[in-house]
Enzyme design. Structure first.
Site, mmCIF file in Angstrom:
data_model
loop_
_atom_site.group_PDB
_atom_site.id
_atom_site.type_symbol
_atom_site.label_atom_id
_atom_site.label_comp_id
_atom_site.label_asym_id
_atom_site.label_seq_id
_atom_site.Cartn_x
_atom_site.Cartn_y
_atom_site.Cartn_z
ATOM 1 N N ASN A 1 130.150 161.453 87.775
ATOM 2 C CA ASN A 1 129.379 160.885 88.832
ATOM 3 C C ASN A 1 129.672 161.635 90.105
ATOM 4 O O ASN A 1 130.792 161.993 90.672
ATOM 5 C CB ASN A 1 129.941 159.520 89.205
ATOM 6 C CG ASN A 1 129.631 158.943 90.288
ATOM 7 O OD1 ASN A 1 128.301 159.165 90.856
ATOM 8 N ND2 ASN A 1 130.279 157.938 90.994
ATOM 9 N N CYS B 1 132.594 154.647 90.874
ATOM 10 C CA CYS B 1 133.185 154.970 89.814
ATOM 11 C C CYS B 1 134.688 154.492 89.511
ATOM 12 O O CYS B 1 135.364 154.413 88.178
ATOM 13 C CB CYS B 1 133.019 156.158 89.219
ATOM 14 S SG CYS B 1 133.567 157.723 90.378
ATOM 15 N N HIS B 2 135.288 154.407 90.646
ATOM 16 C CA HIS B 2 136.693 154.066 90.520
ATOM 17 C C HIS B 2 137.072 152.566 89.954
ATOM 18 O O HIS B 2 138.236 152.148 89.830
ATOM 19 C CB HIS B 2 137.479 154.291 91.977
ATOM 20 C CG HIS B 2 136.942 153.364 93.076
ATOM 21 N ND1 HIS B 2 135.899 153.946 93.608
ATOM 22 C CD2 HIS B 2 137.269 152.238 93.739
ATOM 23 C CE1 HIS B 2 135.370 153.003 94.667
ATOM 24 N NE2 HIS B 2 136.414 152.064 94.794
ATOM 25 N N GLU C 1 140.800 147.754 98.522
ATOM 26 C CA GLU C 1 139.945 147.059 98.298
ATOM 27 C C GLU C 1 140.505 145.737 97.797
ATOM 28 O O GLU C 1 139.895 144.724 97.793
ATOM 29 C CB GLU C 1 138.882 147.487 97.153
ATOM 30 C CG GLU C 1 138.041 148.612 97.299
ATOM 31 C CD GLU C 1 137.082 148.873 96.476
ATOM 32 O OE1 GLU C 1 136.739 148.050 95.541
ATOM 33 O OE2 GLU C 1 136.342 150.075 96.559
ATOM 34 N N TYR D 1 133.906 150.022 80.703
ATOM 35 C CA TYR D 1 132.890 150.811 79.970
ATOM 36 C C TYR D 1 131.935 150.000 79.140
ATOM 37 O O TYR D 1 130.826 150.325 79.207
ATOM 38 C CB TYR D 1 133.468 152.161 79.601
ATOM 39 C CG TYR D 1 134.163 152.944 80.397
ATOM 40 C CD1 TYR D 1 133.943 153.873 81.247
ATOM 41 C CD2 TYR D 1 135.730 152.843 80.668
ATOM 42 C CE1 TYR D 1 134.520 154.594 82.269
ATOM 43 C CE2 TYR D 1 136.519 153.391 81.474
ATOM 44 C CZ TYR D 1 135.976 154.570 82.235
ATOM 45 O OH TYR D 1 136.585 155.074 83.207
#
Length: 759
Positions: free
Chosen positions: A708, A716-717, A743, A681
């Site tokens: 979001n 956002c993850h 991912e 962040y």
């Protein structure tokens, strides 16, 4: 100048014979060998202009060789004709070029699938640098002996490497003599001759006349000194049909700010000279009435004319054989639908392979326009400022060496490039400097694709895209691309790969057709055509949407990034539609992690929520209609299909999430986080501070991330706390962990909070 151009004893006019125009199998002429001389003669009789450059005819009664299909000289008798694959082969046999059809202007041919890569690379080097190196050095660059290279050239082109290069020099010199007012000295050196004496001797030995006899009489009065200081215009012919409009639109969307521009139907760009010290410019326009491009070249590039012309040919794909592609993609048209049949489609190879590869990496997971802006920022940071003929051209793109310094990744980061992309660009640069990569046509594709794929941050999609555009590879295929999946829905990448086998070796053209369909505005009569129309095609839809959004951003601070401006303006318009009770369109997507609700405003994606999550459907308008066949929703489903198969889907679909101006800034930053990477962040807060000049806290960013409305696609993850804590995901901690594992993120350093919003 007098010269006998017609053969004696004609055998009839073009169009007579067994083969007629439109019935020629162009595939017979695309390989490295010609069919029989009788078949070639029937092709000559057909008068088909699509054969231009695929073969040449030498006429024994005149000693002249001509282009097939476009020369208006009388058709010679069969016994007077000998057919050759290349102009070099015709000249080696003792023929001189026709002054009517001018063989030096003929389109080239694509690299044949059966050609040895050493021959292809060496031939490309000779065309681009006809006077640059001895044959022995060129052979060494290809890893073969001079003797072996000679043997390969004679098998492929019917001439020795020295004869091939001599023809390249002579034909370029002939073009410069005919079309420009440059001095003889300038032409000699620009064509690759070591001296004016050798230049004159070559013309006398090959053509039996001095080079001055090729110069138009009307050009003699101009001062050579003035001519050498002014831009020149040369021509590059192509085969019709030719969709220059689509090609120019593709380049315009991806033009790097400051380096390239498309204005008034012309392509402009800054080009670094081969000496590395100077930079010039080129301008490319279409001349459809003569089936050619007009290429304007600035004086700074006169020593690089062969290279500039060769790279322009590749960029605008003038060597393409439309007839062969039309036949080769017949099965593709049957499966994708007639809407994807685009006669004259072209695949633009890159003008500079490294520049294109860097641009492709910068464009991962962000919109086309945002990638062009970011690439322009990198060019200004690492490149050389220069003054172009138009205000839009301000710098030359940096060479690979500029990214090999120890601080290059850090400087890229300061320019706004995320760490993984910065490291990937620097890795490619180092590989090029060491000779592991060339990023140019004629290379060993298997070896270079493997090397590209070994670089962290470069996946299968990027490798295939680079093969298509840097290596001029006509058979690249991107089965995970959501544009491809949209055109051929309900199929997995492995199934698409199998389906595409009959389209070889022209699959790059199939991909370009699928990307270009929105320009065609297909009719609703074809079910598969409907899949590809309007905003549903991401690369083109993003660019159109971005242009629209940027038109109304004057109220925002100038320091805000283009991506943030675009997002803020799009959101403002979306809010206006909401106030007017515009109906939103929705559908359900069954994911491995639970049902997902997708929402569209008919133009862009506005929502993606796991059903039952926090803030589920919070930004939908009061009026909602279930419509799974909406093109935007179909596009999103195709993207998610690729994602949940464990692949990077590439560029994100066009999105217009609804929220405040600050949230738009944060969500725009989410779109820039690459696949498989994490940011904090605090990282996003610092980036927003750098863009706006205003203080921004990590807590405020966390609130915007939590709200979001387009999760996964706006990832956002991939945002974690400063201590690598998995916080702030409205879909739940289990799903966040599952998405990151999908991912391939290393989870060993991440922690799960004992309390907080993630739980």
């Amino acid at each position: 100048m007098e010269d006998k151009e017609k053969a004696d004893g004609g055998a009839g006019k073009a169009g007579e014979g067994k083969i007629v125009k439109g019935e020629v199998d162009y595939g017979l002429f695309v390989g490295s060998n010609l069919p029989s001389q009788d078949v070639c003669y029937q092709a000559l009789l057909s008068g088909d202009p699509h054969l231009d450059g695929l073969l040449f005819v030498g006429v024994s009664s005149t000693g002249i060789y001509c282009r097939v299909g476009v020369c208006w000289a009388k058709v010679p008798k069969r016994e007077n004709c000998t057919f050759f694959k290349t102009a070099a082969e015709a000249e080696a046999a003792g023929y001189r070029p026709c002054l009517k059809c001018r063989p030096e202007l003929a389109p080239g041919t694509p690299i044949a699938p059966d050609i040895d890569h050493a021959v292809a690379s060496a031939a490309s080097s000779m065309r681009e640098r006809p006077g640059d190196a001895p044959i022995a050095r060129i052979a060494a660059e290809q890893g073969v002996s001079e003797r072996h290279l000679r043997r390969l050239f004679e098998q492929t082109y019917g001439v020795s490497p020295a004869e091939y290069r001599e023809t390249c020099r002579l034909l370029l010199a002939k073009s410069l003599l005919t079309d420009t007012k440059l001095s003889m000295t300038r032409i000699a050196y620009a064509s690759g001759f070591a001296s004016v004496r050798r230049f004159n001797d070559a013309f006398v030995n090959s053509y039996g006349m001095q080079p001055t006899r090729f110069r138009k009489s009307s050009q003699g009065s101009t001062s050579a000194t003035k001519a050498d200081a002014a831009p020149i215009v040369l021509h590059v012919d192509y085969r019709e049909p030719y969709r220059f409009d689509l090609l120019l639109g593709f380049l315009q969307m991806r033009a790097i700010e400051g380096v390239e521009a498309v204005l008034d139907g012309a392509y402009w760009r800054i080009v670094r000279a081969s000496d590395g010290e100077r930079a010039g410019w080129i301008k490319v326009e279409n001349d459809p009435s003569h089936r050619r491009l007009a290429v304007t070249i600035s004086p700074e590039l006169f020593d690089d004319i062969p290279s500039v012309l060769a790279r322009t040919r590749r960029l605008f794909d003038t060597d393409c054989v439309p007839g062969a592609i039309e036949r080769g993609l017949a099965d593709f048209y049957e499966h994708a639908g007639e809407a994807y049949r685009i006669p004259g489609i072209r695949v633009p190879c890159a003008f500079d392979g490294f520049e294109m590869a860097a641009r492709a990496i910068l464009g991962q997971q962000i919109t086309v326009k945002a990638a062009s802006t970011l690439a322009g920022r990198v060019a200004r940071e690492f490149g050389t400022p220069t003054k172009g003929p138009i205000p839009e051209l301000t710098c030359v793109f940096p060479p690979p060496s500029a990214f090999c310094t120890h601080d290059a990744p850090e400087r890229l980061g300061e320019a706004g490039v995320i760490a993984q992309r910065a490291n990937a660009i620097c890795s490619i640069a180092r590989a090029m400097e060491s000779g592991e990569l060339t990023l140019r046509p004629g290379a060993d594709l298997a070896a270079e694709a493997s090397r590209l794929g070994s670089i962290r941050g470069i996946g299968d999609w990027t490798v295939q895209y680079v093969l298509m555009r840097a290596y001029d590879y006509p058979d690249a295929f991107l089965p995970t691309d959501y544009g491809v999946k949209l055109a051929l829905p309900d199929m997995k990448p492995r199934e698409l790969e199998k389906l595409s086998q009959p389209w070889r070796p022209w699959r790059s053209y199939a991909v370009m057709s699928m990307w270009s369909v929105p320009h065609e505005k297909p009719k609703k009569s074809s079910p598969k055509s409907e899949k590809g129309k309007g905003k549903a095609k991401a690369p083109l839809a993003n660019a159109v949407g971005e242009t629209t959004a940027e038109e109304g951003t004057g109220a925002l601070p100038a320091s805000v990034t283009a991506a943030a401006k675009r997002a803020a303006t799009t959101a403002k318009r979306a809010n206006q539609r909401k106030e007017e009770a515009t109906m939103d369109l929705t559908c359900t997507y069954a994911s491995p992690l639970g049902d997902i609700e997708l929402a569209s405003n008919g133009e862009a994606l506005i929502g993606l929520w796991f059903k039952g999550q926090k803030y589920d459907a919070a930004t939908l308008s009061p009026t909602v209609q279930e419509k799974p066949d909406d093109p935007v929703l179909a596009q999103a489903r195709a993207w998610l299909d690729a994602y949940f198969e464990g692949r990077d889907p590439g560029e994100i679909p066009s999105c217009a999430p609804r929220g405040s101006e600050f949230r738009q800034l944060v969500w725009a930053k989410l779109a820039e986080i690459p696949y498989g990477e994490l940011v904090t962040y605090g990282d996003i807060a610092k980036a927003i501070e750098a863009d706006t000049g205003k203080k921004c806290s990590a807590r405020a960013v966390g609130g915007a991330v939590g709200h979001n409305p387009v999760s996964i696609i706006l990832p956002c993850h991939r945002v974690v706390g400063a201590s690598r804590s998995l916080t702030g995901y409205a879909g739940g901690i289990e799903r966040k962990i599952a998405l990151l594992k999908l991912e391939g993120v290393d989870m060993s350093s991440l922690t799960v909070p004992t309390k907080g919003t993630a739980l």
